[in-house]
Motif scaffolding. Structure first.
Motif, PDB file in Angstrom:
ATOM      1  N   THR A  38       0.873  -1.170   0.000  1.00 56.98           N
ATOM      2  CA  THR A  38       0.000   0.000   0.000  1.00 56.98           C
ATOM      3  C   THR A  38       0.908   1.217   0.000  1.00 56.98           C
ATOM      4  O   THR A  38       1.820   1.317   0.812  1.00 56.98           O
ATOM      5  N   ALA A  88      -2.097  11.377   1.029  1.00 53.60           N
ATOM      6  CA  ALA A  88      -2.890  10.550   0.123  1.00 53.60           C
ATOM      7  C   ALA A  88      -2.359   9.122   0.153  1.00 53.60           C
ATOM      8  O   ALA A  88      -1.172   8.907   0.400  1.00 53.60           O
ATOM      9  N   SER A  92     -10.217   3.508  -5.255  1.00 52.44           N
ATOM     10  CA  SER A  92     -10.659   4.064  -3.964  1.00 52.44           C
ATOM     11  C   SER A  92      -9.515   4.638  -3.151  1.00 52.44           C
ATOM     12  O   SER A  92      -9.298   4.253  -1.995  1.00 52.44           O
ATOM     13  N   PRO A  93      -8.745   5.556  -3.712  1.00 49.75           N
ATOM     14  CA  PRO A  93      -7.688   6.189  -2.927  1.00 49.75           C
ATOM     15  C   PRO A  93      -8.284   7.039  -1.812  1.00 49.75           C
ATOM     16  O   PRO A  93      -9.456   7.399  -1.850  1.00 49.75           O
ATOM     17  N   ASP A  94      -7.454   7.338  -0.858  1.00 53.75           N
ATOM     18  CA  ASP A  94      -7.884   8.145   0.278  1.00 53.75           C
ATOM     19  C   ASP A  94      -7.046   9.420   0.335  1.00 53.75           C
ATOM     20  O   ASP A  94      -5.870   9.408  -0.052  1.00 53.75           O
ATOM     21  N   TYR A  95      -7.654  10.490   0.811  1.00 49.91           N
ATOM     22  CA  TYR A  95      -6.987  11.782   0.844  1.00 49.91           C
ATOM     23  C   TYR A  95      -7.243  12.500   2.162  1.00 49.91           C
ATOM     24  O   TYR A  95      -8.310  12.355   2.773  1.00 49.91           O
ATOM     25  N   ASP A 144      -8.327  15.758   4.125  1.00 48.60           N
ATOM     26  CA  ASP A 144      -9.328  16.760   3.760  1.00 48.60           C
ATOM     27  C   ASP A 144      -8.698  17.996   3.133  1.00 48.60           C
ATOM     28  O   ASP A 144      -9.283  18.626   2.246  1.00 48.60           O
ATOM     29  N   LYS A 164      -8.149  17.209  -0.707  1.00 46.15           N
ATOM     30  CA  LYS A 164      -9.210  16.621  -1.538  1.00 46.15           C
ATOM     31  C   LYS A 164      -9.627  17.578  -2.634  1.00 46.15           C
ATOM     32  O   LYS A 164      -9.833  18.768  -2.403  1.00 46.15           O
ATOM     33  N   TRP A 179      -2.853   4.616   7.092  1.00 44.00           N
ATOM     34  CA  TRP A 179      -2.659   6.036   6.849  1.00 44.00           C
ATOM     35  C   TRP A 179      -2.152   6.774   8.084  1.00 44.00           C
ATOM     36  O   TRP A 179      -2.496   7.927   8.305  1.00 44.00           O
TER      37      TRP A 179
END
Length: 123
Positions: free
Chosen positions: A33, A49, A57-60, A62, A65, A105
């Motif tokens: 990952t 990120a 489905s990546p994550d960021y 706030d 974004k 994360w």
């Protein structure tokens, strides 16, 4: 042992764009990952990120974004961070990170770090 090497030391004006790259070696890239963290002067290291092996489905965070996009090319063992609409508060050392898990994360769960690359956004 996985090694991560970031590229692009950038000085860009506010509103501009920059793309960071991180090349991985020494491990099975598709099993990792991948994430980007950053550390501004006088502050702690924060998640920016992240993307699991498929890149879907990546994550960021706030704060980024809608402006930053993480992507990965498993054929090239490389992860990218496209940064648009940059702001002075994005100024930081950006670190590429790899985790053997599924994306916690958090810096404490990172297994491998790059050395970091400085991004300076001028106003």
């Amino acid at each position: 042992h996985v090694q991560l090497v970031e590229s692009v030391v950038g000085l860009v004006q506010a509103g501009g764009s920059l793309r960071l790259s991180c090349a991985a070696s020494g491990g099975l890239f598709i099993a990792l990952t991948m994430a980007w963290f950053r550390q501004a002067p006088g502050k702690g290291r924060e998640f920016v990120a992240g993307a699991t092996w498929s890149g879907r489905s990546p994550d960021y965070a706030d704060s980024v974004k809608g402006r930053f996009t993480i992507s990965r090319d498993n054929g090239k063992n490389t992860v990218y961070l496209q940064m648009n609409s940059l702001k002075p508060e994005d100024t930081a050392v950006y670190y590429c990170a790899a985790e053997r898990g599924l994306g916690a994360w958090t810096a404490a769960r990172v297994d491998y770090w790059g050395k970091g690359t400085l991004v300076t956004v001028s106003s």
